[in-house]
Design a protein around this motif. Structure first.
Motif, mmCIF file in Angstrom:
data_model
loop_
_atom_site.group_PDB
_atom_site.id
_atom_site.type_symbol
_atom_site.label_atom_id
_atom_site.label_comp_id
_atom_site.label_asym_id
_atom_site.label_seq_id
_atom_site.Cartn_x
_atom_site.Cartn_y
_atom_site.Cartn_z
ATOM 1 N N ILE A 360 1.243 -1.246 -0.090
ATOM 2 C CA ILE A 360 -0.354 0.047 -0.095
ATOM 3 C C ILE A 360 0.636 0.999 0.150
ATOM 4 C CG2 ILE A 360 -1.665 1.042 1.231
ATOM 5 C CD1 ILE A 360 -2.971 -0.898 2.144
ATOM 6 N N ALA A 361 2.155 1.115 0.749
ATOM 7 C CA ALA A 361 2.688 2.291 0.895
ATOM 8 C C ALA A 361 3.271 2.658 -0.548
ATOM 9 C CB ALA A 361 3.747 1.698 2.438
ATOM 10 N N GLY A 362 3.371 1.385 -1.130
ATOM 11 C CA GLY A 362 4.340 1.317 -1.901
ATOM 12 C C GLY A 362 3.329 1.738 -3.889
ATOM 13 N N LEU A 363 2.109 1.678 -3.444
ATOM 14 C CA LEU A 363 1.227 2.357 -4.085
ATOM 15 C C LEU A 363 0.946 3.785 -3.896
ATOM 16 C CD1 LEU A 363 -1.764 -0.918 -4.325
ATOM 17 C CD2 LEU A 363 0.309 -0.146 -6.271
ATOM 18 N N ILE A 364 0.848 4.160 -3.218
ATOM 19 C CA ILE A 364 0.641 5.662 -2.560
ATOM 20 C C ILE A 364 1.820 6.565 -3.163
ATOM 21 C CG2 ILE A 364 0.450 7.387 -0.418
ATOM 22 C CD1 ILE A 364 -0.757 4.911 0.582
ATOM 23 N N GLN A 365 3.201 6.340 -2.185
ATOM 24 C CA GLN A 365 3.934 6.738 -3.050
ATOM 25 C C GLN A 365 4.199 6.645 -4.747
ATOM 26 O OE1 GLN A 365 7.340 4.689 -2.019
ATOM 27 N NE2 GLN A 365 7.276 5.427 0.358
ATOM 28 N N LEU A 366 3.454 5.338 -5.819
ATOM 29 C CA LEU A 366 3.600 6.119 -6.544
ATOM 30 C C LEU A 366 2.693 6.674 -7.186
ATOM 31 C CD1 LEU A 366 4.546 1.965 -8.007
ATOM 32 C CD2 LEU A 366 5.588 4.207 -8.068
ATOM 33 N N ASP A 367 1.748 7.847 -6.232
ATOM 34 C CA ASP A 367 0.426 7.742 -6.582
ATOM 35 C C ASP A 367 -0.741 7.143 -7.167
ATOM 36 O OD1 ASP A 367 -1.011 10.500 -6.650
ATOM 37 O OD2 ASP A 367 -0.731 11.057 -8.171
ATOM 38 N N ALA A 368 -0.484 5.640 -7.346
ATOM 39 C CA ALA A 368 -1.931 5.046 -7.700
ATOM 40 C C ALA A 368 -2.884 4.727 -6.274
ATOM 41 C CB ALA A 368 -0.886 3.759 -7.679
ATOM 42 N N ASN A 370 -5.636 4.982 -6.270
ATOM 43 C CA ASN A 370 -7.253 4.246 -7.154
ATOM 44 C C ASN A 370 -7.025 2.247 -6.265
ATOM 45 O OD1 ASN A 370 -8.533 6.499 -7.556
ATOM 46 N ND2 ASN A 370 -7.727 6.358 -10.097
ATOM 47 N N GLU A 371 -5.828 2.276 -7.366
ATOM 48 C CA GLU A 371 -5.001 0.247 -6.716
ATOM 49 C C GLU A 371 -5.195 0.537 -5.563
ATOM 50 O OE1 GLU A 371 -4.452 3.202 -8.918
ATOM 51 O OE2 GLU A 371 -4.312 2.707 -11.118
ATOM 52 N N ALA A 372 -4.737 0.996 -4.655
ATOM 53 C CA ALA A 372 -4.128 1.783 -2.949
ATOM 54 C C ALA A 372 -5.304 1.064 -2.493
ATOM 55 C CB ALA A 372 -3.314 2.142 -2.663
ATOM 56 N N LEU A 373 -6.373 1.958 -3.054
ATOM 57 C CA LEU A 373 -7.875 1.872 -1.922
ATOM 58 C C LEU A 373 -8.857 0.960 -2.673
ATOM 59 C CD1 LEU A 373 -9.642 5.576 -3.076
ATOM 60 C CD2 LEU A 373 -9.146 4.640 -0.600
ATOM 61 N N ALA A 374 -8.286 -0.039 -4.501
ATOM 62 C CA ALA A 374 -9.105 -1.030 -4.622
ATOM 63 C C ALA A 374 -8.361 -2.412 -3.513
ATOM 64 C CB ALA A 374 -8.614 -1.380 -5.568
ATOM 65 N N PHE A 375 -6.925 -2.354 -3.702
ATOM 66 C CA PHE A 375 -5.926 -2.888 -3.145
ATOM 67 C C PHE A 375 -6.869 -3.180 -0.975
ATOM 68 C CE2 PHE A 375 -2.365 -4.881 -0.426
ATOM 69 C CZ PHE A 375 -2.201 -5.687 -0.986
ATOM 70 N N ILE A 376 -6.595 -2.163 -0.803
ATOM 71 C CA ILE A 376 -7.753 -2.140 0.440
ATOM 72 C C ILE A 376 -9.096 -2.909 0.573
ATOM 73 C CG2 ILE A 376 -7.698 -0.450 2.685
ATOM 74 C CD1 ILE A 376 -5.594 1.309 2.082
#
Length: 545
Positions: A360-368, A370-376
């Motif tokens: 999740i931290a990596g997705l946020i750092q990549l400014d992704a 929507n993907e982070a929220l979907a993963f959560i």
């Protein structure tokens, strides 16, 4: 007197064993030789007096039988008898030879002043007995010449019927006293040598004895015995020891309790065969091979038994056995197993969530975002569905928590633990210990995960289904492993048997088998639907009597 004795005993108790033995053996030697010496001296004194008396009587009879003496006595011829008596006394080494007539008047005497006087004037003189009865005899008397052993013999007339006089021959007792004094000196030397010999023997025996008891004093041994007794009674295991003849020498109360005997039962000195027929302790007496963690059935209980031979050098002197009910040991083992399972579950969850947080931290750092929220949302949905399923299928919190932990453990290994949604386990009986249940299921699921991972690798799955319909609780665990051959199916529940090459295996299925026997349950093994193996556990809802 009693106070003195008590004080003496207290003083002796403060002395070393060697000193005590020297004193005791020395005093015994002194007492024994002293008593024997007194007896010997008295016996010798009496024997010497008897011998001297017999000699005096023999000489008196010999003199009285001489015709010349009897004729002179008949005539009352003092002049003839006086020199003869002096000569005979000298020849026979007698202290005196006195001759009297039938009235007891002295006709011959060493002291001329006594001639013509009555023999009865001497204190203790009993010549009248020889004159009246006509018999010779021996006496010990104090006469005019001192203490002496006397032999008195009557003098007969020529017709040998009429007593006409008496002959008294005496031997002084000074020589007897001299002989007794010499013996007393010898006796004192013997007593001293006996004491010295007793002291030497006491030193040797004390050294040998102390070596056998490891140099301990009697009071130390008594204290160690009390400590050993207290230690035996404080140990929760039952303990029994036997000697090389199979007789019980040590036991504690827990042994009597575990064996189901009466509390007032005394085992000391009884044969182990009488108390425990067929005991393997007698076998160890012969072989000397110890037994560790042997499982035996006794008094409707399973016992875990250890038996160790006692040796003195190379010789087996006995056997000691400790034993405890298996269910007590299993309770401790199962509690530890449960704690381990909980710890594994928490560790798996911590590891899994650590990875997800990094993702999740990596997705946020990549400014992704929507993907982070979907993963959560996906992770939350999966856990919510699992928790909802467990709450419906397994309302028991211990069992539900156990399955949640195993689910996370499987995900950590890259596997899936699939719980059949048609499962139902809502009627867990009160009698069924939860720690024993999770121990059984935990061992089976862990084995299934390992078998699946070795054969299928990441992505494999383990299926679990359960039902409480009918009279039994039924659990099925199916893996995707390589399967179990018919030959191995006969051995997998034996202690120590394993198909793995790593150390520390071969315990789990043996423990499962033992737990199910305790709970009255059974286990079956069959081939899985696709591949691998399926273990089926049956547990009765109602506890068997």
């Amino acid at each position: 007197m009693r106070a003195t004795w008590v004080k003496t005993m207290k003083l002796l108790s403060r002395l070393k064993l060697k000193t005590r033995m020297i004193l005791v053996l020395g005093l015994m030697a002194l007492l024994q030789t002293g008593l024997l010496g007194v007896f010997a001296v008295q016996y010798l004194h009496q024997s010497l007096e008897e011998q001297i008396g017999e000699r005096a009587l023999h000489v008196a009879k010999t003199i009285a039988a001489v015709p010349q003496i009897s004729e002179a006595v008949a005539r009352g011829d003092t002049d003839a008898l006086q020199p003869i008596s002096m000569l005979l006394a000298k020849k026979t080494q007698a202290r005196f030879v006195v001759i009297g007539d039938k009235n007891g008047i002295r006709l011959a005497h060493p002291n001329l002043e006594k001639v013509g006087l009555s023999m009865a004037d001497d204190e203790g003189d009993d010549s009248a007995l020889a004159l009246k009865q006509g018999k010779g005899y021996i006496s010990k008397d104090l006469g005019s010449l001192g203490w002496s052993m006397r032999g008195k013999a009557p003098v007969f007339a020529n017709n040998d019927r009429d007593v006409i006089g008496v002959v008294s021959v005496g031997y002084h007792l000074d020589r007897v006293d001299e002989i007794i004094s010499d013996y007393r000196l010898t006796l004192m030397v013997v007593i001293a040598l006996s004491f010295l010999l007793s002291a030497i023997i006491a030193v040797w025996f004390a050294n040998h004895f102390k070596k056998a008891i490891f140099g301990l004093e009697p009071e130390q041994i008594a204290r160690l015995f009390d400590e050993q007794k207290a230690t035996l009674e404080s140990v929760r295991e039952g303990i029994i020891a036997i000697n090389n003849k199979g007789k019980i020498t040590i036991f504690n109360r827990n042994a009597i309790k575990t064996l189901g005997l009466s509390e007032d039962t005394q085992l000391m000195g009884r044969s182990i065969e009488e108390v425990l027929p067929g005991s393997a302790m007698l076998e160890i007496l012969k072989t000397g091979k110890p037994h560790f963690d042997y499982e035996v059935w006794l008094q409707n209980h399973s016992l875990i038994v250890n038996r160790i031979p006692l040796k003195q050098g190379d010789q087996i002197t006995g056997v000691v056995s400790s034993f405890r009910r298996k269910d007590e040991l299993d309770l401790v083992s199962k509690k530890l197993t449960r704690i381990q399972q909980y710890a594994d579950g928490l560790r798996s969850q911590a590891h899994e969530y650590s990875n997800k947080l990094h993702t999740i931290a990596g997705l946020i750092q990549l400014d992704a975002k929507n993907e982070a929220l979907a993963f959560i949302g996906q992770e939350t949905q999966e856990h919510q569905e699992l928790i909802r399923l467990l709450l419906e299928v397994v309302p028991d919190p211990v069992l539900a928590g156990f399955f949640l932990g195993k689910y996370n453990r499987a995900r950590e290994l890259g596997l899936r633990l699939v719980i059949d949604p048609e499962s139902k386990m809502t009627e867990l009986p009160e009698y069924l210990p939860r720690e024993q249940l999770v121990s059984v299921l935990g061992n089976l699921i862990d084995n299934a995960l390992e078998a699946t991972l070795r054969h299928k690798g990441a992505g494999g799955k383990v299926k679990v289904s359960m039902t409480d319909l009918g009279n039994d609780l039924i659990f099925e665990i199916e893996d995707q492993g390589a399967g179990i051959s018919l030959h191995q199916q006969q051995q997998i529940f034996e202690k120590g048997f394993t198909s793995k090459t790593e150390m520390g295996h071969g315990i789990g299925l043996h423990l499962v088998k033992g737990l199910l026997e305790t709970l009255g349950g059974t286990i079956m093994l069959e081939k899985g639907e696709e591949e691998g193996s399926r273990f089926i556990v049956y547990l009765p809802k109602i506890r068997k009597a």
